[in-house]
Design a protein around this motif. Structure first.
Motif, PDB file in Angstrom:
ATOM      1  N   ASP A  98       4.027   7.552   3.021  1.00  0.00           N
ATOM      2  CA  ASP A  98       5.212   7.977   3.656  1.00  0.00           C
ATOM      3  C   ASP A  98       5.351   9.153   4.522  1.00  0.00           C
ATOM      4  O   ASP A  98       5.974   9.535   5.273  1.00  0.00           O
ATOM      5  N   SER A 158       1.451   9.738  -0.190  1.00  0.00           N
ATOM      6  CA  SER A 158       0.873  10.110   1.169  1.00  0.00           C
ATOM      7  C   SER A 158       1.076   9.450   2.831  1.00  0.00           C
ATOM      8  O   SER A 158       1.259  10.064   3.403  1.00  0.00           O
ATOM      9  N   HIS A 216       0.598  -1.351  -0.022  1.00  0.00           N
ATOM     10  CA  HIS A 216      -0.102  -0.073   0.127  1.00  0.00           C
ATOM     11  C   HIS A 216       0.752   1.385   0.000  1.00  0.00           C
ATOM     12  O   HIS A 216       0.349   2.271  -0.013  1.00  0.00           O
ATOM     13  N   ARG A 217       2.251   1.806  -0.029  1.00  0.00           N
ATOM     14  CA  ARG A 217       3.275   2.385  -0.241  1.00  0.00           C
ATOM     15  C   ARG A 217       2.989   3.493  -0.864  1.00  0.00           C
ATOM     16  O   ARG A 217       2.412   3.343  -2.179  1.00  0.00           O
ATOM     17  N   SER A 218       2.870   4.525  -0.439  1.00  0.00           N
ATOM     18  CA  SER A 218       2.172   5.558  -1.539  1.00  0.00           C
ATOM     19  C   SER A 218       2.956   7.158  -1.127  1.00  0.00           C
ATOM     20  O   SER A 218       3.185   6.506  -0.164  1.00  0.00           O
TER      21      SER A 218
END
Length: 205
Positions: free
Chosen positions: A164, A162, A158-160
């Motif tokens: 981070d 926003s 799900h990394r993005s």
């Protein structure tokens, strides 16, 4: 986070933190002596060896059998504060500037720990390791390795940008509130991991 954004942010943080690093180094030298930097081989992106360095905050005190004393007995009040404020991790900003680490990502693990995760470990380390991560703002030392693994796997998928930013902001609050387990995040990560990886993750619970 995109490298084009991460590099200038890390470089600015490194410059700003230099006086703090110098002060921490002086305190540690007076408290513990040399060396003041602790080096350790960790597993980086795709499992490649990565030399991680941080300020040494523990003595080498041992018991009568020559075994190292528990961590809490090898710290002073000042080194304990340095760890709480995470100032001991500041030298890793150099690794981010060099491109070996990211600001946000799963923390670099010992190769033996990563190997114990099997295929799940490979997926976890498919992204660069970070100075801070989803597990670190969700409980960190109050979590088991398997709980951290579930949170890290959730993050990798799900990394993005926003997410981070959210993790970076929450990291600033950790020294103030302390490390607190987040049961909602843990439950979400566990349920997601069981649906995504099935028996591979269930066998670890």
């Amino acid at each position: 986070m995109l490298r084009v954004l991460e590099f200038p942010i890390a470089a600015i943080l490194l410059l700003i933190s230099l006086p703090i690093q110098l002060m921490v180094a002086l305190i540690l030298y007076m408290q513990l002596g040399s060396p003041i930097i602790f080096l350790q081989i960790r597993a980086g992106k795709d499992g490649r060896s990565l030399v991680v360095y941080k300020f040494r905050t523990m003595t080498d005190d041992r018991d009568a059998d020559g075994q190292l004393l528990p961590d809490d007995r090898r710290q002073t009040s000042l080194t304990r504060l340095i760890r709480r404020l995470r100032s001991d991790e500041l030298p890793q900003l150099w690794l981010i500037v060099r491109g070996s680490m990211s600001l946000v990502g799963p923390r670099p693990l010992l190769p033996s720990t990563l190997k114990s995760f099997g295929e799940l470990g490979r997926i976890r380390n498919s992204v660069p390791p970070g100075l801070t991560g989803w597990a670190q703002v969700s409980g960190n030392t109050r979590l088991t390795n398997d709980e951290k693994l579930a949170l890290d796997l959730w993050y990798v998928t799900h990394r993005s940008f926003s997410l981070d930013l959210r993790i970076m902001l929450e990291t600033l609050l950790v020294p103030l509130r302390g490390e607190v387990r987040d049961p909602d995040r843990l439950e979400m990560a566990r349920e997601w991991a069981q649906q995504r990886f099935g028996s591979a993750i269930e066998g670890r619970s």
